[in-house]
Write a protein that holds these residues in place. Structure first.
Motif, PDB file in Angstrom:
ATOM      1  N   GLY A  73     -48.818 191.054 114.129  1.00 34.39           N
ATOM      2  CA  GLY A  73     -49.601 190.641 115.284  1.00 34.39           C
ATOM      3  C   GLY A  73     -49.576 191.712 116.360  1.00 34.39           C
ATOM      4  N   SER A  74     -49.275 191.312 117.574  1.00 35.66           N
ATOM      5  CA  SER A  74     -49.320 192.242 118.703  1.00 35.66           C
ATOM      6  C   SER A  74     -48.223 193.300 118.677  1.00 35.66           C
ATOM      7  N   LEU A  75     -47.270 193.191 117.772  1.00 34.25           N
ATOM      8  CA  LEU A  75     -46.308 194.279 117.614  1.00 34.25           C
ATOM      9  C   LEU A  75     -46.968 195.519 117.019  1.00 34.25           C
ATOM     10  N   THR A  76     -48.240 195.409 116.654  1.00 34.61           N
ATOM     11  CA  THR A  76     -49.025 196.596 116.300  1.00 34.61           C
ATOM     12  C   THR A  76     -49.243 197.479 117.525  1.00 34.61           C
ATOM     13  N   LYS A  77     -49.333 196.877 118.700  1.00 37.35           N
ATOM     14  CA  LYS A  77     -49.700 197.620 119.915  1.00 37.35           C
ATOM     15  C   LYS A  77     -48.741 198.775 120.236  1.00 37.35           C
ATOM     16  N   PRO A  78     -47.417 198.622 120.107  1.00 30.13           N
ATOM     17  CA  PRO A  78     -46.560 199.779 120.379  1.00 30.13           C
ATOM     18  C   PRO A  78     -46.855 200.969 119.462  1.00 30.13           C
ATOM     19  N   TYR A  79     -47.266 200.700 118.226  1.00 29.85           N
ATOM     20  CA  TYR A  79     -47.621 201.794 117.320  1.00 29.85           C
ATOM     21  C   TYR A  79     -48.871 202.518 117.828  1.00 29.85           C
ATOM     22  N   THR A  80     -49.876 201.748 118.247  1.00 28.49           N
ATOM     23  CA  THR A  80     -51.089 202.362 118.778  1.00 28.49           C
ATOM     24  C   THR A  80     -50.783 203.139 120.054  1.00 28.49           C
ATOM     25  N   ALA A  81     -49.950 202.565 120.919  1.00 22.76           N
ATOM     26  CA  ALA A  81     -49.572 203.268 122.148  1.00 22.76           C
ATOM     27  C   ALA A  81     -48.839 204.571 121.830  1.00 22.76           C
ATOM     28  N   ALA A  82     -47.941 204.532 120.839  1.00 21.22           N
ATOM     29  CA  ALA A  82     -47.212 205.745 120.470  1.00 21.22           C
ATOM     30  C   ALA A  82     -48.175 206.828 119.979  1.00 21.22           C
ATOM     31  N   PRO A 235     -56.363 197.984 115.899  1.00 16.78           N
ATOM     32  CA  PRO A 235     -55.339 198.656 116.712  1.00 16.78           C
ATOM     33  C   PRO A 235     -54.529 197.702 117.586  1.00 16.78           C
ATOM     34  N   ALA A 236     -55.022 196.479 117.762  1.00 19.03           N
ATOM     35  CA  ALA A 236     -54.313 195.499 118.587  1.00 19.03           C
ATOM     36  C   ALA A 236     -53.432 194.569 117.775  1.00 19.03           C
ATOM     37  N   GLY A 237     -53.640 194.500 116.428  1.00 15.26           N
ATOM     38  CA  GLY A 237     -52.853 193.501 115.723  1.00 15.26           C
ATOM     39  C   GLY A 237     -52.926 193.459 114.221  1.00 15.26           C
ATOM     40  N   ALA A 238     -53.288 194.546 113.519  1.00 15.01           N
ATOM     41  CA  ALA A 238     -53.520 194.456 112.077  1.00 15.01           C
ATOM     42  C   ALA A 238     -52.348 194.867 111.206  1.00 15.01           C
ATOM     43  N   LEU A 239     -51.296 195.441 111.782  1.00 21.65           N
ATOM     44  CA  LEU A 239     -50.228 196.034 110.978  1.00 21.65           C
ATOM     45  C   LEU A 239     -49.298 194.977 110.391  1.00 21.65           C
ATOM     46  N   LEU A 240     -48.822 195.225 109.171  1.00 20.80           N
ATOM     47  CA  LEU A 240     -47.754 194.448 108.552  1.00 20.80           C
ATOM     48  C   LEU A 240     -46.531 195.333 108.408  1.00 20.80           C
ATOM     49  N   GLY A 241     -45.353 194.732 108.564  1.00 22.79           N
ATOM     50  CA  GLY A 241     -44.124 195.506 108.411  1.00 22.79           C
ATOM     51  C   GLY A 241     -42.928 194.586 108.260  1.00 22.79           C
ATOM     52  N   SER A 242     -41.815 195.163 107.906  1.00 24.29           N
ATOM     53  CA  SER A 242     -40.564 194.424 107.771  1.00 24.29           C
ATOM     54  C   SER A 242     -39.711 194.605 109.019  1.00 24.29           C
ATOM     55  N   ALA A 243     -38.625 193.853 109.094  1.00 28.76           N
ATOM     56  CA  ALA A 243     -37.694 194.045 110.209  1.00 28.76           C
ATOM     57  C   ALA A 243     -37.114 195.453 110.185  1.00 28.76           C
ATOM     58  N   ALA A 244     -36.897 196.005 108.987  1.00 23.03           N
ATOM     59  CA  ALA A 244     -36.396 197.377 108.892  1.00 23.03           C
ATOM     60  C   ALA A 244     -37.416 198.372 109.440  1.00 23.03           C
ATOM     61  N   ASP A 245     -38.704 198.115 109.192  1.00 25.22           N
ATOM     62  CA  ASP A 245     -39.743 198.984 109.752  1.00 25.22           C
ATOM     63  C   ASP A 245     -39.741 198.915 111.277  1.00 25.22           C
ATOM     64  N   LEU A 246     -39.613 197.711 111.813  1.00 29.05           N
ATOM     65  CA  LEU A 246     -39.560 197.555 113.269  1.00 29.05           C
ATOM     66  C   LEU A 246     -38.328 198.258 113.844  1.00 29.05           C
ATOM     67  N   ALA A 247     -37.211 198.180 113.136  1.00 32.66           N
ATOM     68  CA  ALA A 247     -36.001 198.848 113.610  1.00 32.66           C
ATOM     69  C   ALA A 247     -36.184 200.361 113.646  1.00 32.66           C
ATOM     70  N   ALA A 248     -36.958 200.901 112.689  1.00 30.69           N
ATOM     71  CA  ALA A 248     -37.233 202.344 112.697  1.00 30.69           C
ATOM     72  C   ALA A 248     -38.036 202.727 113.941  1.00 30.69           C
ATOM     73  N   LEU A 249     -39.012 201.892 114.296  1.00 26.67           N
ATOM     74  CA  LEU A 249     -39.764 202.139 115.530  1.00 26.67           C
ATOM     75  C   LEU A 249     -38.849 202.023 116.736  1.00 26.67           C
ATOM     76  N   ASP A 302     -43.208 191.404 121.398  1.00 24.34           N
ATOM     77  CA  ASP A 302     -43.298 190.232 120.530  1.00 24.34           C
ATOM     78  C   ASP A 302     -44.663 190.245 119.864  1.00 24.34           C
ATOM     79  N   GLY A 303     -44.748 189.655 118.676  1.00 24.91           N
ATOM     80  CA  GLY A 303     -46.023 189.622 117.980  1.00 24.91           C
ATOM     81  C   GLY A 303     -46.197 188.350 117.184  1.00 24.91           C
ATOM     82  N   ASN A 304     -47.367 187.736 117.324  1.00 22.95           N
ATOM     83  CA  ASN A 304     -47.688 186.525 116.570  1.00 22.95           C
ATOM     84  C   ASN A 304     -49.046 186.707 115.909  1.00 22.95           C
ATOM     85  N   ALA A 305     -49.085 186.578 114.595  1.00 29.62           N
ATOM     86  CA  ALA A 305     -50.347 186.516 113.861  1.00 29.62           C
ATOM     87  C   ALA A 305     -50.538 185.061 113.450  1.00 29.62           C
ATOM     88  N   GLN A 306     -51.529 184.798 112.585  1.00 26.14           N
ATOM     89  CA  GLN A 306     -51.680 183.423 112.104  1.00 26.14           C
ATOM     90  C   GLN A 306     -50.476 183.070 111.232  1.00 26.14           C
TER      91      GLN A 306
END
Length: 451
Positions: A73-82, A235-249, A302-306
């Motif tokens: 969900g919206s946790l895609t946004k930090p990637y786009t910002a980066a 760019p606002a919300g399409a990314l999928l990832g794991s907790a390990a991927d988020l930890a890398a960010l 924080d990010g929420n998708a469907q």
């Protein structure tokens, strides 16, 4: 008292008993909140604890693994910002130049800068829903939405969470790099982070993915739900990832990796003036929310998708990174309870939400706030309820009682429990007179009519 780094390392070093206790709490809370599957990563930079539990998709019974990707969900946004910050670091753009210098479709808002987009301080409306967005392209979408008539406030003076701002940020990336956003985020960021790309809408998944889930109110059963996002909103919300991927960010955000240059990571974490996100967080940087905890300031999002709920927190002072994913809407409650359990069993304090408000005095009626407010196509109506207390409705749906305070903040009463939850605030005009805006869960709406 706040955790110390040695205590955090002891937790992440995961003596068997502690690891088992946290795993047990993760499983119990997933069951309590009816979340089929979840992941948790605690990373100090020297040691990492990675846990997961449950089922990725209740329709197939496929189990969760550490590599299962969840819609962020919206946790895609930090990637786009980066991505945007990396382009700025290379000299391809200036964060304080007007976005319209690169995107003519924003010429209706010549005062909005790149920095305003990334910090949600440009006064842009939220944007139409995915169904409406699917019938147009990014350029027409932005040109129709980003006009002086629809602006919520002068750029840089307030905060309103806006997907449209990140549609514009994604268009900026595409204009400067000549690559589609999906390709740019993969080649310029995900590959360096070690994250295998996956996106909502992929026809063939390159890695295991989780379905989102919701509770069927008629049967009480947890069932998979369809996940959809209009392509222009990627760019606002399409990314999928794991907790390990988020930890890398998170590690990159606190300067523990070379993926983000130190100056870029620091710029993302720096609080922006005018960014007052209310119930969402204590402050906002460029692409990341800021959460205060004593003297510490954590960054994250924080990010929420469907049918999913994902969370990232990182503390630059200690280097601690905490990442969580869950594949049901109830995972938001799971995350909040889990942060309390981490403090109880491991001494690790992680801010799940903005700091609770200090004493605001006794609730008041605030009849001056009654009226209709608008953010793009969304109407917020504050009217007097049967007992005279204010009630909020959004596009005519719901009727949420408000508990208002003299400082113009308010709580929303949870319809299921009756408990007050931080809701937002009203704003007077600059001269301190008429109430002219309302912010609800981080989204600001401009007053258009009295009741």
């Amino acid at each position: 008292m706040p955790y110390t780094v040695p205590a955090a390392r002891a937790a992440a070093g995961a003596p068997t008993r502690l690891r088992e206790e946290i795993q047990s709490r993760l499983e119990a809370l997933a069951d309590t909140h009816r979340v089929p599957g979840a992941q948790l990563v605690l990373d100090t930079g020297t040691e990492t604890l990675s846990l997961y539990t449950g089922t990725a998709d209740t329709a197939t019974g496929v189990p969760f693994t550490a590599d299962t990707a969840v819609a962020l969900g919206s946790l895609t946004k930090p990637y786009t910002a980066a991505l945007v910050l990396l382009l700025a670091d290379d000299g391809d753009l200036d964060l304080d130049e007007p976005v319209a210098a690169h995107l003519p479709e924003l010429s209706g808002l010549p005062g909005v800068t790149v920095r305003h987009l990334l910090s949600h301080t440009g006064g842009l409306p939220t944007g139409p829903d995915s169904d409406a967005a699917s019938t147009t392209n990014g350029s027409r979408y932005l040109a129709a939405l980003c006009t002086a008539e629809q602006a919520l406030f002068p750029p840089g003076t307030d905060f309103s969470y806006s997907n449209a701002g990140y549609v514009a940020a994604g268009r900026l990336v595409e204009t400067i790099t000549g690559m589609p956003w999906h390709e740019a985020v993969r080649t310029l960021l995900l590959d360096s982070l070690g994250t295998r790309p996956a996106f909502i809408g992929d026809t063939a998944a390159a890695r295991p993915t989780a379905a989102g889930h919701a509770v069927n109110t008629a049967t009480g059963q947890v069932r998979p739900v369809r996940q959809y996002l209009a392509p222009l909103e990627a760019p606002a919300g399409a990314l999928l990832g794991s907790a390990a991927d988020l930890a890398a960010l998170g590690s990159a955000l606190v300067g523990r990796s070379q993926v983000l240059p130190p100056a870029v990571a620091k710029e993302m974490r720096r609080g922006e003036s005018g960014a007052r996100p209310g119930a969402l967080a204590d402050g906002w940087g460029l692409g990341v929310a800021l959460f205060r905890q004593g003297e510490r300031v954590w960054c994250g999002h924080d990010g929420n998708a469907q049918g999913t709920s994902c969370h990232l927190r990182a503390d630059a002072e200690s280097g601690m990174v905490v990442a969580f994913t869950g594949n049901a809407g109830g995972a938001t409650g799971l995350w909040r309870d889990l942060t309390r359990e981490l403090e109880r069993v491991a001494g690790i304090r992680v801010p799940a939400t903005a700091r609770p408000a200090t004493d605001r005095g006794r609730p008041v009626a605030l009849p001056e706030c009654l009226g209709t407010y608008r953010n793009g196509g969304v109407a917020y109506r504050v009217a007097a309820g049967p007992d005279g207390s204010p009630v909020l409705s959004i596009d005519g749906d719901l009727s949420l009682p408000l508990v208002c305070y003299p400082d113009l903040t308010f709580d929303l009463l949870d319809p299921a429990t009756g408990r007050p939850e931080p809701g937002g605030r009203f704003h007077r005009d600059p001269a301190g007179g008429r109430v002219e805006r309302v912010q609800v869960s981080g989204r600001t709406a401009r007053r258009v009519d009295d009741c």
